[in-house]
Design a protein around this motif. Sequence first.
Motif, PDB file in Angstrom:
ATOM      1  N   ASP A  31      -0.313   0.396   7.147  1.00  0.00           N
ATOM      2  CA  ASP A  31       0.416  -0.454   6.215  1.00  0.00           C
ATOM      3  C   ASP A  31       0.173  -1.930   6.540  1.00  0.00           C
ATOM      4  O   ASP A  31       0.026  -2.752   5.656  1.00  0.00           O
ATOM      5  CB  ASP A  31       1.912  -0.138   6.330  1.00  0.00           C
ATOM      6  CG  ASP A  31       2.783  -1.091   5.549  1.00  0.00           C
ATOM      7  OD1 ASP A  31       2.807  -0.973   4.311  1.00  0.00           O
ATOM      8  OD2 ASP A  31       3.433  -1.955   6.174  1.00  0.00           O
ATOM      9  N   SER A  53      -2.585   3.246   1.727  1.00  0.00           N
ATOM     10  CA  SER A  53      -1.270   2.682   2.022  1.00  0.00           C
ATOM     11  C   SER A  53      -1.316   1.250   2.541  1.00  0.00           C
ATOM     12  O   SER A  53      -0.279   0.661   2.825  1.00  0.00           O
ATOM     13  CB  SER A  53      -0.541   3.568   3.035  1.00  0.00           C
ATOM     14  OG  SER A  53      -1.291   3.648   4.230  1.00  0.00           O
ATOM     15  N   ARG A  55      -0.976  -2.428   2.878  1.00  0.00           N
ATOM     16  CA  ARG A  55      -0.157  -3.385   2.128  1.00  0.00           C
ATOM     17  C   ARG A  55      -0.400  -4.818   2.572  1.00  0.00           C
ATOM     18  O   ARG A  55      -0.418  -5.732   1.755  1.00  0.00           O
ATOM     19  CB  ARG A  55       1.318  -3.011   2.306  1.00  0.00           C
ATOM     20  CG  ARG A  55       2.275  -3.665   1.370  1.00  0.00           C
ATOM     21  CD  ARG A  55       3.679  -3.078   1.516  1.00  0.00           C
ATOM     22  NE  ARG A  55       4.161  -3.123   2.887  1.00  0.00           N
ATOM     23  CZ  ARG A  55       4.843  -4.146   3.416  1.00  0.00           C
ATOM     24  NH1 ARG A  55       5.138  -5.174   2.684  1.00  0.00           N
ATOM     25  NH2 ARG A  55       5.239  -4.096   4.669  1.00  0.00           N
ATOM     26  N   THR A  77      -1.636  -0.686  -3.185  1.00  0.00           N
ATOM     27  CA  THR A  77      -0.399  -1.271  -2.652  1.00  0.00           C
ATOM     28  C   THR A  77      -0.629  -2.621  -1.981  1.00  0.00           C
ATOM     29  O   THR A  77       0.329  -3.227  -1.500  1.00  0.00           O
ATOM     30  CB  THR A  77       0.235  -0.313  -1.630  1.00  0.00           C
ATOM     31  OG1 THR A  77      -0.711  -0.059  -0.593  1.00  0.00           O
ATOM     32  CG2 THR A  77       0.669   0.979  -2.282  1.00  0.00           C
TER      33      THR A  77
END
Length: 159
Positions: A31, A53, A55, A77
């Motif tokens: 992330d 995933s 980010r 994302t």
Amino acid sequence: GDLVSLETFQINDNFFAGAFPDNLSRWNRIDFFDVVENQFTGALPSSIFENPSLRLAYFSNNTFSGSIPSNYLDPLTLRDLYLDGNNLVGSVPDVPDDSGFFLNEFLLQDNSLTGPMPGSVCALRVDAILDDLWSDCGGITPEVECDFPECCNRCFQDD
């Protein structure tokens, strides 16, 4: 191991040097990726952008070279992408259809990027939530052609 459950990779502000490995596609839960303020060289690890995933991706202030990987917006994302302060060359790639809608900060200044900012990137300032698009678009002969403030909202120039 493969670090398949790794969610945060933060090694910023160290003195790590050398080429960064490009075998990060197994980090499918990553992330937050932060390698800011090191001395990494070579191409940006494009495999990091294969992780759905991802980010937050911070590559600022290293000496990465080469072009921006064409898959830079594959993670749907992705919210922040800091590429500033490297030795990147070439032009900024187009945004693929149905990508970049969550991109909020895209920092490109202090590189050797050239050419016009793609209309698909500028469209993210109007059609999505892109608040910060910074590039080397200032001065008499800007390196990146970008409408200010409609597209790029902060323009830097060579000293």
